[in-house]
Design an enzyme around this catalytic site. Sequence first.
Site, mmCIF file in Angstrom:
data_model
loop_
_atom_site.group_PDB
_atom_site.id
_atom_site.type_symbol
_atom_site.label_atom_id
_atom_site.label_comp_id
_atom_site.label_asym_id
_atom_site.label_seq_id
_atom_site.Cartn_x
_atom_site.Cartn_y
_atom_site.Cartn_z
ATOM 1 N N LYS A 250 0.128 -1.446 0.176
ATOM 2 C CA LYS A 250 -0.205 -0.079 0.048
ATOM 3 C C LYS A 250 0.829 1.409 -0.132
ATOM 4 O O LYS A 250 0.509 2.193 -0.710
ATOM 5 C CB LYS A 250 -0.809 0.512 1.570
ATOM 6 C CG LYS A 250 -1.755 -1.091 0.937
ATOM 7 C CD LYS A 250 -3.022 -1.164 2.582
ATOM 8 C CE LYS A 250 -4.301 -2.103 1.660
ATOM 9 N NZ LYS A 250 -4.871 -1.584 2.778
ATOM 10 N N LYS B 266 -5.888 -8.482 -7.403
ATOM 11 C CA LYS B 266 -7.574 -8.792 -6.151
ATOM 12 C C LYS B 266 -8.605 -7.589 -7.022
ATOM 13 O O LYS B 266 -7.790 -6.833 -6.662
ATOM 14 C CB LYS B 266 -6.554 -8.379 -4.876
ATOM 15 C CG LYS B 266 -7.611 -9.171 -3.674
ATOM 16 C CD LYS B 266 -7.630 -8.171 -2.270
ATOM 17 C CE LYS B 266 -8.731 -8.864 -0.954
ATOM 18 N NZ LYS B 266 -8.251 -8.705 -0.099
ATOM 19 N N LYS C 69 -12.664 -1.784 -5.490
ATOM 20 C CA LYS C 69 -13.461 -1.356 -5.929
ATOM 21 C C LYS C 69 -12.620 0.410 -5.855
ATOM 22 O O LYS C 69 -13.100 0.920 -7.297
ATOM 23 C CB LYS C 69 -14.022 -0.420 -5.162
ATOM 24 C CG LYS C 69 -16.205 0.150 -5.546
ATOM 25 C CD LYS C 69 -16.848 0.184 -4.378
ATOM 26 C CE LYS C 69 -18.585 0.314 -5.339
ATOM 27 N NZ LYS C 69 -19.287 1.235 -3.738
#
Length: 314
Positions: free
Chosen positions: A97, A179, A182
């Site tokens: 991240k 993965k 959204k």
Amino acid sequence: HLGNYLGALKNFVSLQKSKNCLYCVVDLHAITTFQNPKDLNSNILETTAGFLASGLDSDKSIIFNQSSVSGHAELAWILNCVCRVGWLNRMTQFKDKAGKDKEKASVGLYIYPNLMAADILLYKATHVPVGADQKQHLELSRNLAERFNHRYSDTFSIPEPFIPKSGGRIMSLQSPENKMSKSDENANNFIALLDDEDTIIRKIKRAVTDSGSDIVFSDNKPGLKNLITIYSSYAGISPEEIERNYEGKMYSDFKEDLGQIIADSLSPIRTKYEQIISDKDYLNKVLSEGAEKASYLARRTLSKVYRKIGLIKK
């Protein structure tokens, strides 16, 4: 999105039939990256509505938002002091991240696995439904519980992962090496729970299926493997049975059926969501009552933790 539903929400609903469950809207985790305050407030209610529309029952399960129970932040600080820096350095999700700008990432993003551990240990959870990518964080929760228990005597349960046999990791429709998310810039990569029937069918038709024509469940065909995983999760049949059912058929036949299965299953969720999200008083009531129940359980655990450490909690 569909990955959340198959990997988590669907299991949440089934678990509440036989277990005493707590389900938390993790708004404190959300602020590890900047959130527009108005959007964050809306997202808390929308997530709660999504829980309820998917089948969670506030009469059977405790549903609440994380920030309403101060014990999460309190226990997280104690676990920060128990955790070793080396343990957090091994957490792969922070590296993913934060990317190349990890020096600019918030401290919250770095230590949030300890807050996740607090979410679990605060309620002496025995089983935690997690996706495969969260298994490392659950292992950290186990390590923290064991270290605390060893240092101060038995206090926390050692949680076990509950990972579904199918649907535990749903991948992007266009980039199956990633993965499903959204937040993806390309909306064709994911199916949102609120997508209408035409949108769902169109996205499945456009989904990557790799070269060749045989419908097989294989690592060599990651796109098709992902679609078969989704089909298996919905239909409750094995990938091998799906292979047999579509032997000699075309990708288009398989995709048409899969798109319709998903659209039919999400239609009642979408309808119920639209009803619930318009009733803000009801949503706030669910969260408030859930927080009251969760706070009672949290206080019991924290009282024991403070006493064992030697702190005075009034």
